[in-house]
Design a protein around this motif. Structure first.
Motif, short mmCIF file in Angstrom:
data_model
loop_
_atom_site.label_atom_id
_atom_site.label_comp_id
_atom_site.label_asym_id
_atom_site.label_seq_id
_atom_site.Cartn_x
_atom_site.Cartn_y
_atom_site.Cartn_z
N CYS A 1 0.82 -1.21 0.00
CA CYS A 1 0.00 0.00 0.00
C CYS A 1 0.86 1.27 0.00
O CYS A 1 0.63 2.19 -0.79
CB CYS A 1 -0.93 -0.01 1.21
SG CYS A 1 -2.22 -1.29 1.16
N ILE A 2 1.85 1.30 0.89
CA ILE A 2 2.70 2.50 0.96
C ILE A 2 3.54 2.66 -0.31
O ILE A 2 3.60 3.74 -0.89
CB ILE A 2 3.62 2.42 2.20
CG1 ILE A 2 2.78 2.42 3.48
CG2 ILE A 2 4.60 3.60 2.22
CD1 ILE A 2 3.61 2.24 4.74
N GLY A 3 4.18 1.58 -0.73
CA GLY A 3 5.04 1.65 -1.91
C GLY A 3 4.26 1.99 -3.17
O GLY A 3 4.72 2.80 -3.99
N SER A 4 3.08 1.40 -3.35
CA SER A 4 2.28 1.67 -4.54
C SER A 4 1.79 3.11 -4.56
O SER A 4 1.81 3.78 -5.60
CB SER A 4 1.09 0.71 -4.62
OG SER A 4 1.52 -0.62 -4.70
N ALA A 5 1.34 3.60 -3.40
CA ALA A 5 0.84 4.98 -3.32
C ALA A 5 1.94 5.98 -3.66
O ALA A 5 1.74 6.89 -4.49
CB ALA A 5 0.28 5.25 -1.92
N PHE A 6 3.11 5.83 -3.04
CA PHE A 6 4.21 6.76 -3.31
C PHE A 6 4.68 6.63 -4.76
O PHE A 6 5.02 7.63 -5.40
CB PHE A 6 5.37 6.49 -2.35
CG PHE A 6 5.19 7.14 -1.02
CD1 PHE A 6 4.99 8.50 -0.90
CD2 PHE A 6 5.24 6.39 0.15
CE1 PHE A 6 4.82 9.11 0.33
CE2 PHE A 6 5.08 6.98 1.38
CZ PHE A 6 4.86 8.34 1.48
N TRP B 1 8.87 -1.18 1.99
CA TRP B 1 8.00 -0.59 0.98
C TRP B 1 8.75 -0.03 -0.24
O TRP B 1 8.17 0.02 -1.33
CB TRP B 1 7.12 0.50 1.59
CG TRP B 1 7.86 1.72 2.09
CD1 TRP B 1 8.28 1.96 3.35
CD2 TRP B 1 8.24 2.87 1.31
NE1 TRP B 1 8.91 3.17 3.43
CE2 TRP B 1 8.90 3.76 2.20
CE3 TRP B 1 8.10 3.23 -0.02
CZ2 TRP B 1 9.41 4.98 1.77
CZ3 TRP B 1 8.61 4.46 -0.45
CH2 TRP B 1 9.25 5.31 0.44
N PRO B 2 10.03 0.42 -0.12
CA PRO B 2 10.71 0.91 -1.33
C PRO B 2 10.81 -0.12 -2.46
O PRO B 2 10.93 0.27 -3.62
CB PRO B 2 12.11 1.29 -0.80
CG PRO B 2 11.89 1.64 0.63
CD PRO B 2 10.85 0.66 1.08
N VAL B 3 10.74 -1.41 -2.12
CA VAL B 3 10.77 -2.44 -3.16
C VAL B 3 9.59 -2.24 -4.12
O VAL B 3 9.74 -2.33 -5.35
CB VAL B 3 10.72 -3.84 -2.53
CG1 VAL B 3 10.61 -4.91 -3.60
CG2 VAL B 3 11.94 -4.08 -1.67
N VAL C 1 9.38 -0.27 -8.36
CA VAL C 1 8.75 -0.99 -9.48
C VAL C 1 7.53 -0.22 -9.99
O VAL C 1 7.35 -0.04 -11.21
CB VAL C 1 8.34 -2.41 -9.04
CG1 VAL C 1 7.55 -3.11 -10.14
CG2 VAL C 1 9.58 -3.22 -8.68
N VAL C 2 6.69 0.25 -9.06
CA VAL C 2 5.49 0.98 -9.45
C VAL C 2 5.86 2.28 -10.17
O VAL C 2 5.25 2.65 -11.18
CB VAL C 2 4.61 1.27 -8.22
CG1 VAL C 2 3.49 2.23 -8.56
CG2 VAL C 2 4.03 -0.03 -7.67
N TYR C 3 6.86 2.98 -9.66
CA TYR C 3 7.28 4.24 -10.28
C TYR C 3 7.74 4.02 -11.72
O TYR C 3 7.36 4.76 -12.63
CB TYR C 3 8.41 4.85 -9.45
CG TYR C 3 8.98 6.12 -10.03
CD1 TYR C 3 8.29 7.33 -9.94
CD2 TYR C 3 10.22 6.13 -10.66
CE1 TYR C 3 8.81 8.50 -10.47
CE2 TYR C 3 10.75 7.29 -11.20
CZ TYR C 3 10.04 8.47 -11.10
OH TYR C 3 10.56 9.62 -11.63
N ALA C 4 8.55 2.99 -11.92
CA ALA C 4 9.05 2.72 -13.27
C ALA C 4 7.94 2.33 -14.23
O ALA C 4 7.91 2.76 -15.40
CB ALA C 4 10.10 1.62 -13.21
#
Length: 270
Positions: free
Chosen positions: A88-93, A148-150, A154-157
Motif C-alpha cells: 500500500c505505501i510503496g504503490s501509493a508513493f 516498501w521501497p521495493v 517498481v510501481v514508479y518505473a
C-alpha cells in the motif's frame, strides 16, 4: 478443465497449502486437540508418533503440533500484514511520484536509494531495538515500513509509461479525479507485475519474521512462532531433532509454495 489437467496443474498443491493454512488460522488449537501453552513436565521430549502427540513434545512437555499450528498463524499472518503494508505505501508513493514527477520523483528516488543501501533485515533489527517493543503489531509495521521501497521503485518505473498512454491522458482530460484515475486506470494495469512481486515479497517476509523471532526480537517471549521454536530447539538437536525439523520443514513448504506461485504468475503474465 478435465480431472487430469487439474491434477497436473501447479496450482493444485498451492491450493492445498492455501486451504491448510486458512483452516489452521481459523481453527487453531482445535486441530491438534491441545493447548499450545499447556506444560506437562511428565511428557517432555516425547518423540513423534507418540500416543496423543503426533509430532511429539518439547522440553516443557508442550504439544509440538499445537505449537507448530500456532506458529503458522503467527508467521503467515505477520508476513501477510507486512506485505500489505509495504504494498500500500510503496504503490501509493510510486504512483504519486510517477504522476507528479519533478521534486517528488527525485525525492522518492533518493529515499528508496538510501533505504535500499542498507539490508532490510538489519534495518528491521535496528528499528525494533530502538523501539524496544516486541509484538505482532510492532513486527508487522517494522517489516512493512522498511521494505516498501521495493514496491515503490517498481510501481514508479511502470507507472511513468502508463501516464503517457492515450487512454490515461484522455481520462485525465475529462476531469476525472486523481483517486479514480489511479484506481481505475493505473493500478489495474500494474496488477500483473505487482502480483508476482507481492508473492515473492510474502516469501521474504516469512524468512524475515522467522529470523527476527529466532533472535528473540520479533515475537514476545514465550510466543509459539516458528523462529522461536527453532531457537528453543537448537539446544536439543541431538536429543530431540524434531524440535527444529518440524518448524524448519513448515517454513520450507510455505516459502517454496510461494515461490512456485510467483513463478507461475510470472510465466502467465509475460
Amino acid at each position: 478443465m478435465s480431472l487430469a489437467k487439474i491434477i497436473r496443474s501447479p496450482l493444485l498443491p498451492l491450493g492445498m497449502v492455501g486451504v491448510v493454512c486458512a483452516l489452521t488460522m481459523v481453527l487453531g488449537d482445535a486441530l491438534s486437540g491441545h493447548d499450545h501453552r499447556a506444560i506437562d513436565l511428565t511428557a517432555r521430549l516425547l518423540p513423534p508418533l507418540s500416543p496423543d502427540h503426533l509430532l511429539g513434545t518439547d522440553e516443557l512437555g508442550r504439544d509440538q503440533l499445537a505449537r507448530l499450528l500456532t506458529g503458522l498463524r503467527w508467521s503467515v499472518g505477520a508476513a501477510f500484514c507486512a506485505t500489505v503494508i509495504a504494498f500500500c505505501i510503496g504503490s501509493a508513493f510510486g504512483i504519486l511520484a510517477a504522476h507528479k514527477g519533478g521534486i517528488l520523483g527525485s525525492a522518492l528516488r533518493l529515499l528508496t536509494t538510501f533505504t535500499q543501501s542498507f539490508p532490510s533485515f538489519v534495518m528491521a533489527v535496528t528499528v525494533i531495538a530502538i523501539l524496544g517493543d516486541s509484538g505482532f503489531v510492532a513486527l508487522t509495521l517494522t517489516l512493512g515500513l522498511v521494505t516498501w521501497p521495493v514496491f515503490s521503485r517498481v510501481v514508479y518505473a511502470e507507472a511513468r509509461s502508463l501516464f503517457q498512454r492515450e487512454y490515461v491522458q484522455a481520462a485525465e482530460m475529462t476531469g476525472m479525479s486523481k483517486m479514480r484515475l489511479y484506481l481505475h486506470h493505473v493500478l489495474p494495469a500494474l496488477i500483473p507485475t505487482l502480483s508476482v512481486l507481492v508473492v515473492f515479497h510474502f516469501a521474504e517476509m516469512i524468512v524475515a519474521e522467522g529470523a527476527l523471532s529466532f533472535l528473540g526480537i520479533g515475537a514476545p517471549l514465550g510466543a509459539a512462532t516458528w523462529g522461536a521454536m527453532l531457537s528453543e530447539g537448537r539446544g536439543y538437536m541431538l536429543e530431540a531433532p524434531w524440535l527444529t525439523l518440524a518448524p524448519a520443514f513448515a517454513m520450507v513448504i510455505i516459502i517454496v509454495s510461494a515461490h512456485r506461485l510467483g513463478q507461475y504468475l510470472r510465466n502467465i503474465t509475460r
